[in-house]
Structures are given as structure tokens and as C-alpha cells.
Design a protein around this motif. Structure first.
Motif, PDB file in Angstrom:
ATOM      1  N   SER A 292       0.925  -1.360   0.126  1.00 18.75           N
ATOM      2  CA  SER A 292      -0.142   0.055  -0.012  1.00 18.75           C
ATOM      3  C   SER A 292       0.667   1.758   0.341  1.00 18.75           C
TER       4      SER A 292
ATOM      5  N   SER B  93       4.241   0.626   2.706  1.00 19.41           N
ATOM      6  CA  SER B  93       3.514  -0.289   3.829  1.00 19.41           C
ATOM      7  C   SER B  93       2.914  -1.460   3.358  1.00 19.41           C
TER       8      SER B  93
ATOM      9  N   MET C 119       2.161  -5.619   4.197  1.00 23.90           N
ATOM     10  CA  MET C 119       0.943  -6.711   4.570  1.00 23.90           C
ATOM     11  C   MET C 119       0.757  -8.215   4.347  1.00 23.90           C
TER      12      MET C 119
ATOM     13  N   PHE D 288       4.347  -5.239   8.020  1.00 24.17           N
ATOM     14  CA  PHE D 288       3.590  -5.650   9.003  1.00 24.17           C
ATOM     15  C   PHE D 288       3.489  -7.586   8.560  1.00 24.17           C
ATOM     16  N   HIS D 289       4.091  -8.290   9.740  1.00 30.99           N
ATOM     17  CA  HIS D 289       3.754  -9.930  10.171  1.00 30.99           C
ATOM     18  C   HIS D 289       2.496  -9.937  10.076  1.00 30.99           C
ATOM     19  N   MET D 290       1.968 -10.618   9.214  1.00 33.87           N
ATOM     20  CA  MET D 290       0.005 -10.696   9.566  1.00 33.87           C
ATOM     21  C   MET D 290      -0.130 -12.253  10.146  1.00 33.87           C
ATOM     22  N   GLY D 291       0.765 -12.910   9.954  1.00 35.61           N
ATOM     23  CA  GLY D 291       0.785 -14.152  10.130  1.00 35.61           C
ATOM     24  C   GLY D 291       1.570 -15.441   9.579  1.00 35.61           C
TER      25      GLY D 291
ATOM     26  N   ALA E  29      -3.462 -14.555   4.713  1.00 31.66           N
ATOM     27  CA  ALA E  29      -3.612 -13.399   5.349  1.00 31.66           C
ATOM     28  C   ALA E  29      -3.356 -12.027   5.285  1.00 31.66           C
TER      29      ALA E  29
ATOM     30  N   ALA F  90      -5.879 -10.060   2.703  1.00 30.64           N
ATOM     31  CA  ALA F  90      -7.284 -10.345   3.785  1.00 30.64           C
ATOM     32  C   ALA F  90      -6.741  -9.191   4.358  1.00 30.64           C
ATOM     33  N   MET F  91      -5.917  -8.864   4.788  1.00 28.92           N
ATOM     34  CA  MET F  91      -5.963  -7.345   5.157  1.00 28.92           C
ATOM     35  C   MET F  91      -5.694  -6.780   4.073  1.00 28.92           C
TER      36      MET F  91
ATOM     37  N   ALA G  60      -7.620  -6.774   0.997  1.00 30.05           N
ATOM     38  CA  ALA G  60      -8.954  -6.656   0.956  1.00 30.05           C
ATOM     39  C   ALA G  60      -9.599  -5.239   1.432  1.00 30.05           C
TER      40      ALA G  60
ATOM     41  N   HIS H 241      -8.063  -3.514   3.222  1.00 26.33           N
ATOM     42  CA  HIS H 241      -7.479  -1.944   2.846  1.00 26.33           C
ATOM     43  C   HIS H 241      -8.462  -1.689   1.327  1.00 26.33           C
TER      44      HIS H 241
END
Lengths: 286, 286
Positions: free
Chosen positions: A109, A121, A123, A146-149, A154, A157-158, A160, A162
Motif C-alpha cells: 500500500s 506499507s 502486509m 506488518f507480519h500478518m501471520g 492473511a 485479506a488485510m 482486501a 484496505h
């Protein structure tokens, strides 16, 4: 420093690849168009530590991945940056895993300027091993990772989520600016006052000047929203939920495509609302 | 320093009146409820330089104005802050003018915290004489005062444009947060990541924490959006234009009222979307 192959040197990818070069990585760029990337390119795919795929969509991502997968060495990390569905990301990760290739679902992003500044950024989701191996390259391209998992999907998904926000905020900026014109408020005045108020958004401050200046040079095109909001509506349909704000925005972008504006900057959705309201927006320089 | 009468000591008004007192003005506050304003109150209306009316809506503004107009001295300035239609503002200005009272159409933006800090944005329209006479009081309440023009109504028009953005951004935040929950992204993660990204908005950063914390204490209530977006749709109908983003948001706020949430914080629109999606949002402390 990592050996990085980079696929997709468009408005986002070129800036990202340049950021990797600037940070001292050994980068080999690939694009169907003739795009010059400083730093040369004599890296065989079999030597790569990281393969960044920053193309337009899922189909292009799959096509690049299919082409390079046979050559990548075991343990290499694929960093996939396009906006795709979480299901697609999981499918690609499965294909990589069968060949001991690590996959990082890593949407981005920030827009072209932040891409050029290495200030995005990101994700990311995927195994910690994949994340750690790609980290130096990710850091070169971004302000925040960001380490979303651990579970691939994941990150997408973040992204989306956004895009729900970003796509809707652009449409809202356009609707508000055109409404203002009908009430005697010109776009220059709009851009002077509203960024100082609680009604502002990142997208208003970024895209509003395009409408004010009548400059629809495509930094990010209308048609990207047909794709991204379409992905989101597919996910929503699978989850049996409604997204009325997204739907209202998507209707506007679709009308923009019908008006022949698909390749213009996404701020051109304002032309849809202006046409409906029967008002003129600023014209740019010829 | 000005002699200021202040009508409406609610979540916005009390902070604005306190800011006037802090700045050294002689302030007399009025409210139907028992609200204590530091600074005492022995100012007859006939002595006022400025009468600030910071009540909920047009009807309350008209009621206060009718009550005080016979007593105000020639040359006093009425500063009307409620969100009203430009037509209503022009009507009130006409009534004042007949009695040689100056009228400033001066809607505000910023929320209760910025009101308390004397840090609002004010979008004022009216004669330069009225603007100049009210300026010390406006400055005490605000960070930025925009003089939108000599013609009363321009301030209310800009406020309407502002509310298009603000009301839509809150609904979008709620829709995106609930969509995220359906995709395994909890609201705390949402609020960690998205304010760093291009999808952010002032309202996301301000109202998102209310949903994350399950705290719907009404800083600004759902029902205010029924009023404000209703005013906007009336203006749009007069101008024969459609506002699809506003309509989608207004539908959500109306459903919130149907669910009995009208007096909760406007972030409670998230409960509408959560109910439709069949997911749970964080519960606050009991």
C-alpha cells in the motif's frame, strides 16, 4: 545483501526495484516492456534469494510464477505483491511448497511516490522462515512491514480490507467535490479547507488535487478498481455478506469505464458524478 | 475582549464556551440543562458583542434566535454553528438584518476533544464587518477559521460537503472493519495496520477505536447523521443530483436507529453491518 529477481516494472514495481538497488541489493528486473532498471542484470533465476512479483493481477502473478518456478533453488522466497484473493494466494503457496520454495503473500500500500521512495506499507503473511529470509528486501522497499501471520492469505485479506477503504474514499472524495461544485464551492477551495477538517482522508489529499488540476494522468487507473473491488465482492459473496459502500463505489467505477475512462487516473470517477450533476470540473493543460 | 453570550452547552458547545473563557472573554452560557460554565453570568443580552448559538439543529437555532433577537443591540454579531441548510442560514440572516444585527453562518468541524482544546475548524460566511467583529471569539474557539465569502450560506454549503465526507467515512470504516472480522482480522489488528496505510481517514482513526474497544459512549450520536445526511439529501434533491455514497451510508444509519442505536456513538453503525454479517464485535466493559 540479497540476490533479487524482480518481475513487473510498472508504476509501483519500478520504484520498488529502484529502492532495492539503492539499498545495495543485487537486482535483476524483468518486464514485457522496455524498462531500464539501474543495476544491470546477469543473475540467473537459479541464484536468486528472493523473487519479487509486482505485476497487475492474479493471472499475471500465476504466469510469472509458472515460468520461474522450475528454475528457483530450494529455499528461495517468492514475494507476491499483487492484490489477489486469499484463496489464490493459498493456491500459489501450495504450488511453491511442493518444490521447497517459500511463498510470502505480501500485498503493498502507498502509491507510486511512496514506492519510489522505498516507503511503502507491506502486509505480509507466510512462515516466519520466509518472512525472515525476505526481510532485508522488504525493508528496502517499505517504511512499515506488518507480519500478518504464518498462514498465507492473511496478507491478502488485510489488503482486501484496505481496498474497501481506499476505493470507497476515492469515490467519496469525488462525490463530495462534485456536490461542492453544485453548491458554489470550487475544487481549489475544497482542497484548501477539507484537508484541515475531520472529513479528510489520505485518498482525498492524494487524489483530490488530480481533480482540482484536471490532471488524470494514470498513477493508478480506474480499471484497477474494477478488478480489486470485484475481488472484494467475490470474497463477500463467498462469505454471504453485503458491502453496500463498496457496491456504491464500484457502480461509479463501472460507469467510468462505460464512459471510456478506464485507463485514466482513478480520480476520473469524479467525471461520472459531474456528468450526472451537469456541472463542469477544472480542465487540465492541453 | 468580547462580551459573549453562548447558547448550547452540549458536547461541542461546552468546550467552545470554556475556550472563550480561557481566552479571557466575558462569557455568559445558557443551556436548558444544568451545565456549569466557569466564569459566571451577569451579562444582559443587550450588552453582548457576540451571541454564539451552538445548538443541535435548525429548529433549536431558530428558537434561540427568536428569543434573543429583541434584546440584542444594533451591530451585535450572531455566530450560528449548527449544521443547517444554506437556505435556512440565509433566512436567519435576513431576520437579523432587519434589526441591524449581523449574522455569521459559521459551522464547525473537529469533534468534542478539539472543541475543548479551542482547536476547531470554522467555516464562516457573512459580511467582512460581521467576520471581523466576531474574529476574536472565533479565534479563541478554533485552530483555523475559513472565511468562505460575504454571502451567508457558503459556510453551511462547505459544512454540508464536509458531512458528505465524514458521514460516509464512518460508515466505510465500519463496513471495512466488519469485513475484516469475516476474514479473520480482528479490530485491534485493523487499527494497528490501517492508520499506517493509504486507506486511512480522520474518521477511521477517530471512531475506529470506539468499535475496537466496544465503547459506544456518544461523543457524536448516530441520530445526528440522520439529521445531517437528511439535510444533504434535501439539498441534493433541490439541485436534482444523486449522492450514491451518501445514500448508502444513510441507509446504514437508519438501520442503526431501527435497531435502537440512535443515541449511541455513531461508530455503532458497525453493529448494523456486524448483525448483517453474523459476526461479533468486541464488547466493552460493562
Amino acid at each position: 545483501m540479497a540476490k533479487v529477481g524482480f518481475w513487473g516494472l510498472g508504476s509501483m514495481g519500478l520504484g520498488m526495484a529502484d529502492s532495492l538497488v539503492r539499498d545495495g541489493h543485487d537486482v535483476c528486473g524483468h518486464d514485457p516492456r522496455d524498462v531500464v532498471l539501474e543495476g544491470g542484470c546477469d543473475l540467473p533465476n537459479g541464484d536468486l534469494d528472493v523473487a519479487v512479483i509486482a505485476v497487475l493481477n492474479a493471472a499475471q502473478t500465476e504466469s510469472v510464477l509458472e515460468a520461474i518456478l522450475p528454475d528457483l533453488r530450494s529455499g528461495a522466497v517468492v514475494v507476491a505483491c499483487a492484490t489477489v484473493s486469499p484463496d489464490f494466494a493459498r493456491d500459489m503457496a501450495d504450488r511453491c511448497e511442493k518444490r521447497q520454495i517459500r511463498y510470502l503473500d505480501a500485498p503493498i500500500s502507498g502509491g507510486a511516490k511512496r514506492a519510489a521512495d522505498g516507503d511503502l506499507s507491506i502486509m505480509a503473511s507466510g512462515s516466519t522462515a520466509a518472512f525472515d529470509a525476505a526481510k532485508p528486501a522488504l525493508d528496502a522497499m517499505s517504511r512499515t512491514v506488518f507480519h500478518m501471520g504464518e498462514a498465507v492469505g492473511a496478507g491478502s485479506a488485510m489488503k482486501a480490507v484496505h481496498q474497501v477503504l481506499a476505493g470507497t474514499h476515492i469515490a467519496t472524495m469525488a462525490e463530495a467535490m462534485v456536490f461542492g461544485v453544485t453548491q458554489g464551492i470550487d475544487p481549489a477551495r475544497f482542497m484548501e479547507v477539507l484537508p484541515q477538517c475531520g472529513g479528510t482522508s489520505w485518498m482525498l489529499e492524494n487524489r483530490g488535487p488530480h481533480v482540482r488540476d484536471g490532471d488524470y494522468t494514470p498513477h493508478s487507473a480506474v480499471e484497477i478498481w474494477i478488478k480489486d473491488l470485484g475481488i472484494i465482492q467475490d470474497i463477500a459473496a463467498d462469505a454471504a455478506i453485503e458491502l453496500p459502500m463498496v457496491q456504491a463505489a464500484l457502480n461509479g467505477y463501472r460507469k467510468a469505464v462505460e464512459m471510456g475512462l478506464g485507463r485514466e487516473d482513478d480520480a476520473a470517477i469524479a467525471k461520472v458524478y459531474a456528468a450526472q450533476a451537469g456541472v463542469d470540473l477544472p480542465k487540465g493543460k492541453a
